[in-house]
Design a protein around this motif. Sequence first.
Motif, PDB file in Angstrom:
ATOM      1  N   THR A   1      -7.457   5.988  -0.095  1.00  0.00           N
ATOM      2  CA  THR A   1      -8.025   4.600   0.584  1.00  0.00           C
ATOM      3  C   THR A   1      -8.851   3.760  -0.407  1.00  0.00           C
ATOM      4  OG1 THR A   1      -7.764   5.911   2.687  1.00  0.00           O
ATOM      5  CG2 THR A   1      -9.255   3.932   2.517  1.00  0.00           C
ATOM      6  N   PRO A   2      -8.413   2.447  -0.474  1.00  0.00           N
ATOM      7  CA  PRO A   2      -9.357   1.659  -1.321  1.00  0.00           C
ATOM      8  C   PRO A   2     -10.914   1.926  -1.154  1.00  0.00           C
ATOM      9  CG  PRO A   2      -7.340   0.423  -0.596  1.00  0.00           C
ATOM     10  CD  PRO A   2      -7.413   1.713   0.151  1.00  0.00           C
ATOM     11  N   VAL A  49      -7.074  -1.641 -10.829  1.00  0.00           N
ATOM     12  CA  VAL A  49      -6.748  -0.111 -10.775  1.00  0.00           C
ATOM     13  C   VAL A  49      -7.546   0.304 -11.721  1.00  0.00           C
ATOM     14  CG1 VAL A  49      -5.175   1.932 -10.989  1.00  0.00           C
ATOM     15  CG2 VAL A  49      -4.294  -0.433 -10.005  1.00  0.00           C
ATOM     16  N   SER A  96      -3.653  -5.150  -7.660  1.00  0.00           N
ATOM     17  CA  SER A  96      -5.319  -5.120  -7.708  1.00  0.00           C
ATOM     18  C   SER A  96      -5.709  -4.338  -8.881  1.00  0.00           C
ATOM     19  CB  SER A  96      -5.856  -4.708  -6.408  1.00  0.00           C
ATOM     20  OG  SER A  96      -5.437  -5.287  -5.437  1.00  0.00           O
ATOM     21  N   TYR A 154      -9.575  -4.223   0.213  1.00  0.00           N
ATOM     22  CA  TYR A 154      -8.237  -4.877  -0.582  1.00  0.00           C
ATOM     23  C   TYR A 154      -6.953  -4.188  -0.447  1.00  0.00           C
ATOM     24  CZ  TYR A 154      -9.470  -1.600  -4.336  1.00  0.00           C
ATOM     25  OH  TYR A 154      -9.493  -0.527  -5.027  1.00  0.00           O
ATOM     26  N   SER A 155      -5.837  -4.602  -0.640  1.00  0.00           N
ATOM     27  CA  SER A 155      -4.654  -3.724  -0.744  1.00  0.00           C
ATOM     28  C   SER A 155      -4.334  -3.472  -2.248  1.00  0.00           C
ATOM     29  CB  SER A 155      -3.339  -4.499  -0.252  1.00  0.00           C
ATOM     30  OG  SER A 155      -3.814  -4.805   1.056  1.00  0.00           O
ATOM     31  N   ALA A 156      -3.690  -2.300  -2.505  1.00  0.00           N
ATOM     32  CA  ALA A 156      -3.364  -1.911  -3.818  1.00  0.00           C
ATOM     33  C   ALA A 156      -2.300  -3.144  -4.454  1.00  0.00           C
ATOM     34  CB  ALA A 156      -2.148  -0.820  -3.611  1.00  0.00           C
ATOM     35  N   ASN A 214       0.794  -1.258   0.215  1.00  0.00           N
ATOM     36  CA  ASN A 214       0.018   0.018   0.058  1.00  0.00           C
ATOM     37  C   ASN A 214       0.955   1.457   0.010  1.00  0.00           C
ATOM     38  OD1 ASN A 214      -2.755  -1.130   0.472  1.00  0.00           O
ATOM     39  ND2 ASN A 214      -2.000  -2.052   2.014  1.00  0.00           N
TER      40      ASN A 214
END
Length: 127
Positions: free
Chosen positions: A13-14, A33, A31, A18-20, A7
């Motif tokens: 913030t998503p 985008v 992830s 989930y994480s980036a 991250n």
Amino acid sequence: MPFEAINPPGFPTPIAPYSAGAKAGGTVYVSGVLALGEGGAVLNPGNVRLQTRHVLETIRTTLAAAGATLEDVAMNHVFLKYLGDYAAFNEVYAEYFPGAKPARYCIVADLVKPDCLIEIASVAHLP
């Protein structure tokens, strides 16, 4: 072996849990985008070129946080809202992958935000 969540500092913030990205062994998974800013606001609505550029820059930043570059990308998963945007998307995409091209697929699909025109998820292998 557990994976490491990626991250990058300063990222919005998503909009979901989930994480980036995630790093597991020598592989980095980015992830999907979208062209989103803070609070989930869609950036550059109606402009697939600018949204594609934003998405690929976000992927570049996420990869860098994991120790990888766009040259390490082996696979891209591309989702376009409109097939008519395919040529414009490819023009920008080609700028980011001028050498060996990663494998990829491209699917036309609805995206989670109605004004988003492009989503890309990537898989990279660390050198």
